[in-house]
Design a protein around this motif. Structure first.
Motif, PDB file in Angstrom:
ATOM      1  N   ILE A 117       0.814  -0.837  -0.016  1.00  0.00           N
ATOM      2  CA  ILE A 117       0.397   0.072  -0.139  1.00  0.00           C
ATOM      3  C   ILE A 117       0.464   1.135  -0.006  1.00  0.00           C
ATOM      4  N   GLY A 118       0.872   1.570  -0.701  1.00  0.00           N
ATOM      5  CA  GLY A 118       1.554   3.071  -0.906  1.00  0.00           C
ATOM      6  C   GLY A 118       1.356   3.694  -2.337  1.00  0.00           C
ATOM      7  N   VAL A 141      -8.040   2.548  -1.853  1.00  0.00           N
ATOM      8  CA  VAL A 141      -8.862   1.212  -1.368  1.00  0.00           C
ATOM      9  C   VAL A 141      -9.136   0.623  -2.498  1.00  0.00           C
ATOM     10  N   GLN A 142      -9.822   1.516  -3.889  1.00  0.00           N
ATOM     11  CA  GLN A 142     -10.510   2.141  -4.970  1.00  0.00           C
ATOM     12  C   GLN A 142      -9.909   1.107  -5.985  1.00  0.00           C
ATOM     13  N   GLU A 143      -8.531   1.184  -5.593  1.00  0.00           N
ATOM     14  CA  GLU A 143      -7.375   0.082  -6.391  1.00  0.00           C
ATOM     15  C   GLU A 143      -8.196  -1.184  -6.332  1.00  0.00           C
ATOM     16  N   MET A 161       0.065  -8.019   3.871  1.00  0.00           N
ATOM     17  CA  MET A 161      -0.069  -6.610   3.232  1.00  0.00           C
ATOM     18  C   MET A 161       0.888  -5.967   4.403  1.00  0.00           C
ATOM     19  N   LEU A 162       1.620  -4.631   3.204  1.00  0.00           N
ATOM     20  CA  LEU A 162       2.527  -4.252   4.160  1.00  0.00           C
ATOM     21  C   LEU A 162       2.115  -2.337   3.250  1.00  0.00           C
ATOM     22  N   LEU A 171      -5.436   6.287   4.852  1.00  0.00           N
ATOM     23  CA  LEU A 171      -5.381   4.909   3.764  1.00  0.00           C
ATOM     24  C   LEU A 171      -4.717   3.676   3.931  1.00  0.00           C
ATOM     25  N   TRP A 172      -3.892   3.384   4.935  1.00  0.00           N
ATOM     26  CA  TRP A 172      -3.551   2.438   5.317  1.00  0.00           C
ATOM     27  C   TRP A 172      -4.657   1.505   5.906  1.00  0.00           C
ATOM     28  N   GLU A 173      -5.072   2.207   7.101  1.00  0.00           N
ATOM     29  CA  GLU A 173      -6.783   1.682   7.401  1.00  0.00           C
ATOM     30  C   GLU A 173      -7.427   1.201   6.697  1.00  0.00           C
TER      31      GLU A 173
END
Length: 649
Positions: A117-118, A141-143, A161-162, A171-173
């Motif tokens: 995630i980044g 999250v949409q992707e 998941m990293l 965003l991460w949460e």
């Protein structure tokens, strides 16, 4: 106007470590840095001025040249290309980034697909992805939702998941919340840097209570950009700048309170310049209340260590003989392996990982060579004594291993502290061999501590009693007729055995041990055997439980009827001799009678003249009385070959 400076503005330890390593390398041997060491043009120019050129690809490196790998890291292929070209690689990769890379590699080795995630094109994300075979990168999250819609089978595959170290927490949460619901075999590792999270939290809190917010940092810096995004969610007036030259008095028009923060790649000198400009030059304001504290923070980065200090640092490297720790001082911190743990056989990598925060004591400082020797073991020992003293007050149950038998008792090692347990408190019967407890793991409660004499006394018995009482209460609360338990044979008598069903003993009568005739329980069970027992009856007031072992669903008579018929020959066991004949077991639980007239082909005075109890003989089934469940057997019929009429009892 009042100016409030965020406490954690500026270099994080990973960036500071990379910059210091770049300066040292440039001064010592020059070379090249592959990409900007950090996202700050001023810092990069400084390193170039010290003698280290900037290159953008491995093929620009010269053979034998020292090449510095930036804090963001590089893909495996890039490092391979450098080494193949003859370059000497020096890594300034942030320990947090290095840890994410290792987690990704370990997960792939386990057969998991890596999810990052980044920001897809950020150097850090590209560097980590370059160590994986086929990672998935989601910027939002949409992707993730779109990918799962197109690949529904992925939800059932093992994955990990990293997060990018500078990923926005919200965003991460949101991604965690979605993927956790969708994926059935997902491993989640929150790898957002603690310093990043703290910086973002402070920025959110500060921007919510000021009229204007200034964020300082290179526009290429992801963490600076994220700070700006967070501030804009809470404040209507936010300005992101790279230097004090971009400030203007008009921006602060009508502001009573302004906030200032900076990205992790922003040097303290630039922050101070912006702070000075905001408070003295461009804007007619009073001095900020935190300017002094910022100078103290600058001074803290140059602090020195003293023997006996307790310090907190970050593990930056793990070697075979020592662990390197960044304690934010001018001295480098090292923990010898012998000072890491009280366990001499422990491996360093089992205790700490690169990027871990660690506390230790300073045991020696060498200012000449610029390093400090630290000890985690000594700090752990002090903490352990404090924990043990607290355990006495709180009556906490501790775990340890019995190491030796002592005069009057045993010694238990609780995380390296010797605890004496008197024989009367060992939980063993009086006069029993305590040596059998050595190397056993036990639970105990500390009853006495004398720190000055380093004496600790404990009791295993008190813990066992409490566990036994709790187990007994649970048994009696849930007991019911027919309920099964895994029991252990504790003792035997001539009439049965006593079985422990989890803290409570029940009685299995000899008649309930087996369908076969037995004279002594020892014929079928031994002390210590596990038995599947069920409750026949119980009396809560008298605390008595009657148990059974025989499987009631396997009726021996049904087994016999399904196996034999009249005229069949069975190999039977003589179980009892009477004056009129002998009883023989045909199948366990079913006996037949061999009348004295059917034992031999000659006249005998008594059955014992021919047979003995326990003897196995062949006998012919001559009659079956299904109603009375009686069987007539004959040995004589097999000897003479004649059909013998059944004999009335």
């Amino acid at each position: 106007m009042k100016v409030i400076l965020a406490e954690t503005a500026g270099f994080c330890y990973g960036v500071e470590r990379a910059v210091n390593l770049a300066r040292e390398t440039a001064k010592a041997r020059g070379g090249a840095m592959l990409g900007s060491i950090v996202h700050n043009a001023g810092v990069v120019r400084e390193i170039e001025d010290l003698g280290m050129r900037l290159i953008t690809s491995p093929d620009q490196a010269k053979a034998g040249e020292t090449v510095l790998i930036r804090a963001h890291g590089e893909p495996r292929a890039t490092l391979d290309a450098l080494r193949e070209g003859g370059a000497e690689v020096v890594s300034a990769v942030c320990p947090h980034v290095e840890r994410i890379r290792k987690l990704a590699q370990e997960a792939e080795h386990e057969g998991r697909r890596v999810i990052l995630i980044g920001e897809r094109h950020h150097p850090e994300v590209q560097g980590i992805a370059g160590w994986c075979s086929d990672p998935l990168i989601f910027e939002n999250v949409q992707e993730a939702q779109k990918y799962l819609q197109e690949h529904p089978d992925f939800a059932h595959l093992p994955s990990i998941m990293l997060a990018q170290t500078t990923c926005i927490r919200a965003l991460w949460e949101s991604c965690v919340k979605f993927l956790k619901k969708q994926c059935t075999n997902l491993k989640i590792n929150d790898t957002i840097c603690n310093a990043t999270q703290k910086r973002q939290t402070e920025a959110a809190e500060l921007s919510a209570k000021v009229d204007a917010m200034v964020v300082v940092g290179d526009r290429r810096s992801a963490n600076t950009r994220h700070l700006t995004e967070i501030c804009r969610e809470n404040c209507g007036k936010v300005l992101q700048i790279e230097s004090a030259d971009e400030l203007s008095p008009e921006f602060f028009s009508g502001c009573r309170v302004a906030g200032l923060t900076a990205g992790a790649s922003t040097p303290a000198s630039i922050i101070m310049e912006v702070l000075t400009t905001m408070t003295e030059e461009n804007i007619n304001t009073t001095a900020p209340e935190t300017s002094e504290s910022f100078e103290e923070l600058l001074e803290k980065s140059f602090k020195t260590l003293n023997t006996g200090d307790k310090v907190t640092g970050i593990v930056t490297a793990i070697g075979t003989t020592e662990i390197q720790v960044d304690v934010g001082c001018k001295q480098a911190g090292y923990i010898p392996v012998s000072e890491l743990s009280s366990d001499p056989d422990v491996k360093p990598e089992d205790v700490v990982k690169v990027g871990d925060e660690i506390e230790a004591y300073v045991v020696r400082v060498n200012d000449v060579e610029g390093y400090a020797t630290l000890s985690k073991k000594r700090l752990d020992a002090v903490k352990l004594w404090e924990d043990i003293e607290t355990a006495v007050e709180d009556k906490t149950v501790l775990e340890g291993t019995v190491t030796e038998v002592n005069k009057g008792g045993i010694v238990v090692s609780v995380k390296g502290v010797r605890v004496f347990v008197p024989a009367s408190q060992s939980g063993m019967p009086k006069d029993s061999d305590l040596g059998q407890m050595v190397k056993q793991k036990v639970k105990l409660r500390v009853t006495e501590v004398n720190r000055a004499r380093r004496r600790v006394v404990g009791s295993i018995k008190s813990v066992l009693n409490e566990e036994r009482q709790a187990a007994q209460a649970a048994i009696w609360e849930g007991i019911e007729v027919g309920k099964h338990y895994d029991g252990v044979v504790k003792s035997m008598t001539s009439y049965g055995v006593f079985v422990d069903i989890g803290g409570v003993d029940g009685m299995v009568h000899i008649s309930e041990l087996s369908w076969s005739r037995i004279k002594n329980p020892a014929e079928v069970v031994s002390i210590g055997d596990h038995l599947d027992v069920y409750v026949i009856s119980f009396d809560p007031e008298k605390r008595k439980i009657s148990l059974g072992v025989k499987d009631r669903t396997q009726n021996p008579w049904d087994v016999f009827m399904n196996t034999y018929k009249v005229g069949d020959v069975a190999n039977v066991r003589i179980v009892k001799l009477m004056t009129f004949g002998a009883f023989a077991e045909v199948v366990p639980g079913v006996d037949g009678l061999i009348h004295i007239s059917q034992i031999a082909d000659r006249r005998i005075d008594k059955p014992s003249d021919v047979l003995s109890e326990g003897q196995m003989v062949d006998a012919k089934i001559t009659a079956i009385d299904e109603e009375k469940k009686k069987i007539s057997l004959s040995i004589r019929a097999l000897l003479s070959g004649e059909e013998e009429a059944p004999v009335e009892e």
